[in-house]
Design a protein around this motif. Structure first.
Motif, PDB file in Angstrom:
ATOM      1  N   LEU A   1       4.255   5.953  14.002  1.00 42.88           N
ATOM      2  CA  LEU A   1       4.246   7.405  14.185  1.00 42.88           C
ATOM      3  C   LEU A   1       5.600   7.940  14.626  1.00 42.88           C
ATOM      4  O   LEU A   1       5.752   9.150  14.808  1.00 42.88           O
ATOM      5  CB  LEU A   1       3.182   7.789  15.226  1.00 42.88           C
ATOM      6  CG  LEU A   1       1.751   7.423  14.863  1.00 42.88           C
ATOM      7  CD1 LEU A   1       0.844   7.550  16.076  1.00 42.88           C
ATOM      8  CD2 LEU A   1       1.248   8.322  13.750  1.00 42.88           C
TER       9      LEU A   1
ATOM     10  N   ASP B   1       6.591  11.858   0.009  1.00 42.58           N
ATOM     11  CA  ASP B   1       5.708  12.007   1.168  1.00 42.58           C
ATOM     12  C   ASP B   1       5.415  10.686   1.868  1.00 42.58           C
ATOM     13  O   ASP B   1       4.870  10.680   2.964  1.00 42.58           O
ATOM     14  CB  ASP B   1       4.362  12.600   0.732  1.00 42.58           C
ATOM     15  CG  ASP B   1       4.427  14.101   0.599  1.00 42.58           C
ATOM     16  OD1 ASP B   1       5.255  14.695   1.307  1.00 42.58           O
ATOM     17  OD2 ASP B   1       3.662  14.643  -0.200  1.00 42.58           O
TER      18      ASP B   1
ATOM     19  N   ALA C   1      -0.067   3.759  15.683  1.00 38.74           N
ATOM     20  CA  ALA C   1      -1.535   3.849  15.647  1.00 38.74           C
ATOM     21  C   ALA C   1      -2.053   2.613  14.926  1.00 38.74           C
ATOM     22  O   ALA C   1      -1.495   2.207  13.897  1.00 38.74           O
ATOM     23  CB  ALA C   1      -1.986   5.114  14.920  1.00 38.74           C
TER      24      ALA C   1
ATOM     25  N   LEU D   1       5.892   9.865   5.549  1.00 33.30           N
ATOM     26  CA  LEU D   1       5.077  10.573   6.525  1.00 33.30           C
ATOM     27  C   LEU D   1       3.667  10.012   6.644  1.00 33.30           C
ATOM     28  O   LEU D   1       3.008  10.204   7.635  1.00 33.30           O
ATOM     29  CB  LEU D   1       4.956  12.043   6.120  1.00 33.30           C
ATOM     30  CG  LEU D   1       5.964  12.973   6.767  1.00 33.30           C
ATOM     31  CD1 LEU D   1       5.785  14.371   6.236  1.00 33.30           C
ATOM     32  CD2 LEU D   1       5.849  12.943   8.282  1.00 33.30           C
ATOM     33  N   ALA D   2       3.172   9.390   5.601  1.00 32.87           N
ATOM     34  CA  ALA D   2       1.739   9.121   5.567  1.00 32.87           C
ATOM     35  C   ALA D   2       1.427   7.695   5.132  1.00 32.87           C
ATOM     36  O   ALA D   2       0.435   7.436   4.484  1.00 32.87           O
ATOM     37  CB  ALA D   2       1.061  10.112   4.648  1.00 32.87           C
ATOM     38  N   GLN D   3       2.288   6.784   5.509  1.00 32.75           N
ATOM     39  CA  GLN D   3       2.076   5.422   5.052  1.00 32.75           C
ATOM     40  C   GLN D   3       1.465   4.568   6.163  1.00 32.75           C
ATOM     41  O   GLN D   3       1.938   4.526   7.275  1.00 32.75           O
ATOM     42  CB  GLN D   3       3.417   4.826   4.623  1.00 32.75           C
ATOM     43  CG  GLN D   3       3.268   3.465   3.996  1.00 32.75           C
ATOM     44  CD  GLN D   3       4.543   3.051   3.316  1.00 32.75           C
ATOM     45  OE1 GLN D   3       5.556   3.740   3.389  1.00 32.75           O
ATOM     46  NE2 GLN D   3       4.519   1.905   2.656  1.00 32.75           N
ATOM     47  N   SER D   4       0.394   3.903   5.846  1.00 35.00           N
ATOM     48  CA  SER D   4      -0.166   2.898   6.752  1.00 35.00           C
ATOM     49  C   SER D   4      -0.104   1.552   6.050  1.00 35.00           C
ATOM     50  O   SER D   4      -0.357   1.466   4.859  1.00 35.00           O
ATOM     51  CB  SER D   4      -1.640   3.207   7.053  1.00 35.00           C
ATOM     52  OG  SER D   4      -1.768   4.336   7.863  1.00 35.00           O
TER      53      SER D   4
ATOM     54  N   GLU E   1       0.233   2.055  11.605  1.00 32.03           N
ATOM     55  CA  GLU E   1       1.047   3.187  11.172  1.00 32.03           C
ATOM     56  C   GLU E   1       2.092   3.462  12.241  1.00 32.03           C
ATOM     57  O   GLU E   1       1.777   3.550  13.426  1.00 32.03           O
ATOM     58  CB  GLU E   1       0.159   4.432  10.996  1.00 32.03           C
ATOM     59  CG  GLU E   1       0.943   5.644  10.513  1.00 32.03           C
ATOM     60  CD  GLU E   1       0.121   6.925  10.527  1.00 32.03           C
ATOM     61  OE1 GLU E   1      -1.027   6.873  11.023  1.00 32.03           O
ATOM     62  OE2 GLU E   1       0.631   7.954  10.064  1.00 32.03           O
TER      63      GLU E   1
ATOM     64  N   VAL F   1      -4.843  -2.263  10.241  1.00 27.73           N
ATOM     65  CA  VAL F   1      -4.104  -1.086   9.782  1.00 27.73           C
ATOM     66  C   VAL F   1      -3.067  -0.740  10.837  1.00 27.73           C
ATOM     67  O   VAL F   1      -3.387  -0.730  12.037  1.00 27.73           O
ATOM     68  CB  VAL F   1      -5.057   0.119   9.596  1.00 27.73           C
ATOM     69  CG1 VAL F   1      -4.308   1.324   9.055  1.00 27.73           C
ATOM     70  CG2 VAL F   1      -6.217  -0.255   8.692  1.00 27.73           C
TER      71      VAL F   1
ATOM     72  N   VAL G   1       0.842  -1.177   0.000  1.00 27.78           N
ATOM     73  CA  VAL G   1       0.000   0.000   0.000  1.00 27.78           C
ATOM     74  C   VAL G   1       0.883   1.235   0.000  1.00 27.78           C
ATOM     75  O   VAL G   1       1.829   1.316   0.753  1.00 27.78           O
ATOM     76  CB  VAL G   1      -0.899  -0.023   1.254  1.00 27.78           C
ATOM     77  CG1 VAL G   1      -1.596   1.296   1.431  1.00 27.78           C
ATOM     78  CG2 VAL G   1      -1.895  -1.160   1.148  1.00 27.78           C
ATOM     79  N   LEU G   2       0.557   2.159  -0.867  1.00 23.89           N
ATOM     80  CA  LEU G   2       1.342   3.382  -0.929  1.00 23.89           C
ATOM     81  C   LEU G   2       0.447   4.574  -0.664  1.00 23.89           C
ATOM     82  O   LEU G   2      -0.672   4.637  -1.146  1.00 23.89           O
ATOM     83  CB  LEU G   2       1.963   3.532  -2.318  1.00 23.89           C
ATOM     84  CG  LEU G   2       2.929   2.428  -2.732  1.00 23.89           C
ATOM     85  CD1 LEU G   2       3.425   2.694  -4.129  1.00 23.89           C
ATOM     86  CD2 LEU G   2       4.080   2.356  -1.759  1.00 23.89           C
ATOM     87  N   GLY G   3       0.968   5.523   0.073  1.00 24.87           N
ATOM     88  CA  GLY G   3       0.216   6.766   0.270  1.00 24.87           C
ATOM     89  C   GLY G   3       0.142   7.522  -1.037  1.00 24.87           C
ATOM     90  O   GLY G   3       1.069   7.503  -1.836  1.00 24.87           O
ATOM     91  N   THR G   4      -0.990   8.198  -1.245  1.00 23.39           N
ATOM     92  CA  THR G   4      -1.144   8.943  -2.489  1.00 23.39           C
ATOM     93  C   THR G   4      -0.951  10.436  -2.267  1.00 23.39           C
ATOM     94  O   THR G   4      -1.142  11.224  -3.171  1.00 23.39           O
ATOM     95  CB  THR G   4      -2.554   8.742  -3.071  1.00 23.39           C
ATOM     96  OG1 THR G   4      -3.496   9.175  -2.094  1.00 23.39           O
ATOM     97  CG2 THR G   4      -2.787   7.321  -3.448  1.00 23.39           C
ATOM     98  N   VAL G   5      -0.618  10.805  -1.055  1.00 25.86           N
ATOM     99  CA  VAL G   5      -0.488  12.229  -0.765  1.00 25.86           C
ATOM    100  C   VAL G   5       0.711  12.786  -1.515  1.00 25.86           C
ATOM    101  O   VAL G   5       1.832  12.702  -1.072  1.00 25.86           O
ATOM    102  CB  VAL G   5      -0.334  12.450   0.740  1.00 25.86           C
ATOM    103  CG1 VAL G   5      -1.696  12.532   1.384  1.00 25.86           C
ATOM    104  CG2 VAL G   5       0.469  11.336   1.385  1.00 25.86           C
TER     105      VAL G   5
ATOM    106  N   VAL H   1      -1.951  -1.680   5.399  1.00 29.68           N
ATOM    107  CA  VAL H   1      -3.298  -2.213   5.495  1.00 29.68           C
ATOM    108  C   VAL H   1      -3.240  -3.696   5.154  1.00 29.68           C
ATOM    109  O   VAL H   1      -2.794  -4.068   4.065  1.00 29.68           O
ATOM    110  CB  VAL H   1      -4.262  -1.500   4.522  1.00 29.68           C
ATOM    111  CG1 VAL H   1      -5.656  -2.098   4.616  1.00 29.68           C
ATOM    112  CG2 VAL H   1      -4.311  -0.014   4.818  1.00 29.68           C
TER     113      VAL H   1
END
Lengths: 376, 376, 376
Positions: free
Chosen positions: C73, C16, C79, C19-22, C71, C69, C7-11, C24
């Motif tokens: 932090l 990025d 989280a 910083l924003a990878q969870s 993440e 999920v 899973v890759l963050g799309t931000v 799943v």
């Protein structure tokens, strides 16, 4: 239509992956169409027309999402899971009576040489045969199993179609020279009729044929049909198609005898789809004394590829008989055109026109549809 | 908030992938908060306080998971599917009346030059406008559409908010110089009121504005409001925000006329969210003779970034009028602080205090919340 | 059992992602077995036998799919979200009263040094202890919490097992020298009893021990047990296992006092699993005057690895007492064999035989099962 999620086992490290890797495929289909119905004068809509946005479950493929899991166990053995969830794309409501995985839910062990054993909720054999009988595989107005809403009964199908059976154990043979056999049983578990069925298919180049026979053992006596333990709801169906290249011809025949409502009086929500008698419960027809206990139906059609699309035409006609031999008929001619924007996205339009004794008792006397379908 | 699942088409081989690849994104959000309510003396809780663990659907963003599918069809054309499922994170129960994809379910074709057509269950326009009006986009105690439980009626919103409409066909224009238009209709399909709405948005740098007008065509007559076929539940709303950099100002106004309960007497479970009259059904208010048929509501607020978090304040006030012109008022001031542990994980706290004629009739006269939210 | 979806963050862009990878994880389990029941003479089946295809939720692990999920932090903080959905593999119907994520639904913040806070729907502590007590962790006929259908009461468990609690806040300590503490509370929220529990576990090499104590604060008075506000449904349980290498010994003891039906009269669908009194509501037993208000139960067993499989045996016995001190007993001996086709796919067979005063009042007096289980 199928996508592979790239999935890695987390058991320890990558060196373990070979031992414990399952492919998990998340797949789905959403189909929505604008539909314009012209109703019969004696239908609930009393001759009026109705515009609606309808999920594929009305004259199309029902919207769904699902998980398909496959694990290679070595030595030609595979373990599989299919969990398929139906819903109405126009409202987001669960289909199949609110079941989470109401379309299919099974686990299987499949051997390349010995065949496959499947346990769970699976398609009835007559539903699988019907898929071969018509141009778009049980979807669009060419589907002979699509249900029309009627005046006296709530709904009526041209082909009997109780698509799924709970609690089934199915054996699927390997394919020998194009021939494959299937056998399936479902114990009634004290709640519904016991189900048993046989099916054979033959596929050879352009030719696909299928034959099925199914029956239930009645859990309780049914007045006018038989005692508890009698065989009821005997349904056999034959069908197939032949691809001439320029076009494909399709046809099928279904014969139902000793039709009953199944385990009358004990059909509750989760059990209603448990027997093959489910939809038969509706066969109280205008102008026919008592319920129809016998059905004979045929369908013929043709499909032609045209550029990135297809055009197809078919005709289905059904005769419903009561115990005294009186009968009522209903038929429908369907004409459909599709255009594929890609392998996964299709727009389509179709028209269905009914004839026969019952045509003025149904809401969908004439149906126009214009829709969009996307698989993933 | 969005994740791309890496997904490959299985049709044949990798050489086919370009033709048949859809991106499938599995996304979601879970929001839970501890809440302490101090109730009004005439509320169901009769002045007592209540501690609860509540899903975001009470003064927050409702918990959800969903699938977002996108396929590039070439020539600037895209096919999309969104299936979004709401649930209560504190109990695992489905939200939206038990619907599987009750938050959103639609399929669309989008052209870069011609705009987008969307079919399915979609947000009502006034709900989309309300998102712009308040600091946290329809979440936390600053949400003017959040519902409070009242003595006489069950629940009451400050802004009318029937967030989603079934069976909709929506057109979304391309954006010209920051301006975008939307039009949406939903045939009542013989079961609920017919819905139609228009919306315009304008976005230019720090400025966001939106205006919507919606109404229903009544399926049945409503005493005191009108006959079948009359336009009812006329709701217009304007709102927006301006980002000054150091802080953002937000505000909005909603006006509802000829409010009725929609298709009175025929609202059943799957249909209750089908019209925009849904929540209006509750507007029988303490001290007001007959139902409120007119609502005027405004909200003003400000949001300020502070380090890795934000602080925001807003005030919302509503006047409910009956047919005779008598009225009752309710207002709420909300103060919220958030702190982001990452782009995907936030802790927050807030307090809401009500005023106006009705403040002592609601359970949530004063609300404190302390919560955790995670997107994926 | 666990799979990582890549899973890759799309931000924005790949820069990025950190910083924003969870992560799943989509995971699941499907378990179906053929079961043959020989019923007691005074049971609903009146001495007859029944064949059924049953989901793991009857004497096995219930079928499920879920999302996990995670993440990171930074600074040792994580989280997490777990959303776990149960269903019957034989019918596709949702388990847990139709809840979408009825097995588990929680969000948590976990610190390596300070412990973890979890909010949502979580396992009751006595259910977690029971997992250690028997060979296959609350599955197969060796499960002391599996419910049998009885003549007078609907169902009866050998160990009280209300597996999940709504609206919980749980604290889980870090592990010190193998010792970990847990505390959990759930406000009744005006609808059900207030819940509170403590649990300690100790794990050191081959040894696993656990101890739990739970009780409710009654929301309403219960005749013969106590007033509103009294502590009721006091349940403590101890259990564990020791792995000698060649085999593992397992055992546990459960003691329940002041058992009531919880918030009698207000238990509605979503709330029924909200208190620990849920299953206790059924303890009206044949031959016992009034409900059982006290339960003492023990279980002992052994598990032995044999090649790619295991063989296990256990015995569970329960004494149910009413307020007057009269009692009734029920016991079950279970013998199970499993064979793993891979780390993810297992076939198993088992037999359970009941004894004690109540053995002739239950449908599952003798149970044979032959099943297939696949995790993913």
């Amino acid at each position: 239509m199928k996508k592979i999620l790239i999935v890695l086992g987390t058991v320890g490290a990558f060196t373990d992956v070979a031992l414990a890797q399952s492919n998990v495929t998340l797949y789905g289909l959403v189909d929505l169409s604008y539909q314009h119905l012209s109703s019969g004068d004696s239908s609930p809509l009393a001759g009026q027309s109705l515009n609606r946005l309808a999920d594929g479950s009305a004259f199309g493929p029902g919207s769904r999402w699902g998980l398909r899991v496959q694990e290679d166990l070595g030595n030609g053995l595979k373990a599989n899971v299919v969990l398929e969830s139906g819903f109405a794309g126009d409202t987001g409501v669960s289909a199949n009576g609110g079941r989470l995985f109401g379309r299919q839910a099974f686990i299987s062990l499949a051997s390349a040489t010995l065949g496959e054993i499947r346990l769970g909720r699976q398609y009835a054999f007559h539903d699988e045969v019907t898929v071969l009988n018509n141009p778009y595989g049980n979807s669009l107005v060419t589907n002979p199993a699509a249900v029309a809403n009627t005046f006296a009964t709530g709904s009526i199908p041209l082909f009997i179609d109780a698509p799924r059976i709970d609690n089934t154990v199915q054996y699927i043979s390997p394919t020998f020279y194009g021939l494959r056999l299937q056998a399936m049983v479902a114990a009634g578990e004290g709640l519904v009729d016991r189900y048993q069925g046989l099916k054979g298919t033959f596929a050879n180049g352009p030719l696909n044929l299928a034959l099925s026979y199914e029956q239930s053992k009645a859990r309780v006596a049914t007045p006018g049909v038989g005692a508890a333990g009698d065989a009821v709801n005997k349904i056999w169906e034959v069908g197939g198609n032949y691809d001439f290249g320029r076009f494909k011809l399709l046809g099928g025949y279904q014969n139902g005898k000793d039709l009953t409502t199944g385990s009358a009086g004990i059909i509750t929500a989760p059990a209603t789809s448990g027997g093959i008698g489910t939809q038969i419960a509706t066969l109280t027809l205008p102008g026919l004394a008592g319920p129809a206990t016998r059905l004979k139906a045929y369908t013929v059609g043709a499909l032609m590829p045209v550029g990135a699309g297809t055009v197809a035409l078919n005709y289905t006609r059904t005769k419903f008989e009561n115990a005294a031999g009186s009968n009522r008929t209903l038929g429908r001619i369907g004409l459909v055109g599709t255009y594929s924007l890609s392998k996964l996205t299709t727009v389509y339009t179709g028209i269905g026109v009914s004839n026969g004794d019952l045509k003025d008792f149904i809401n969908e006397k004439r149906v126009f549809q214009l829709g969009l379908r996307k698989t993933f």
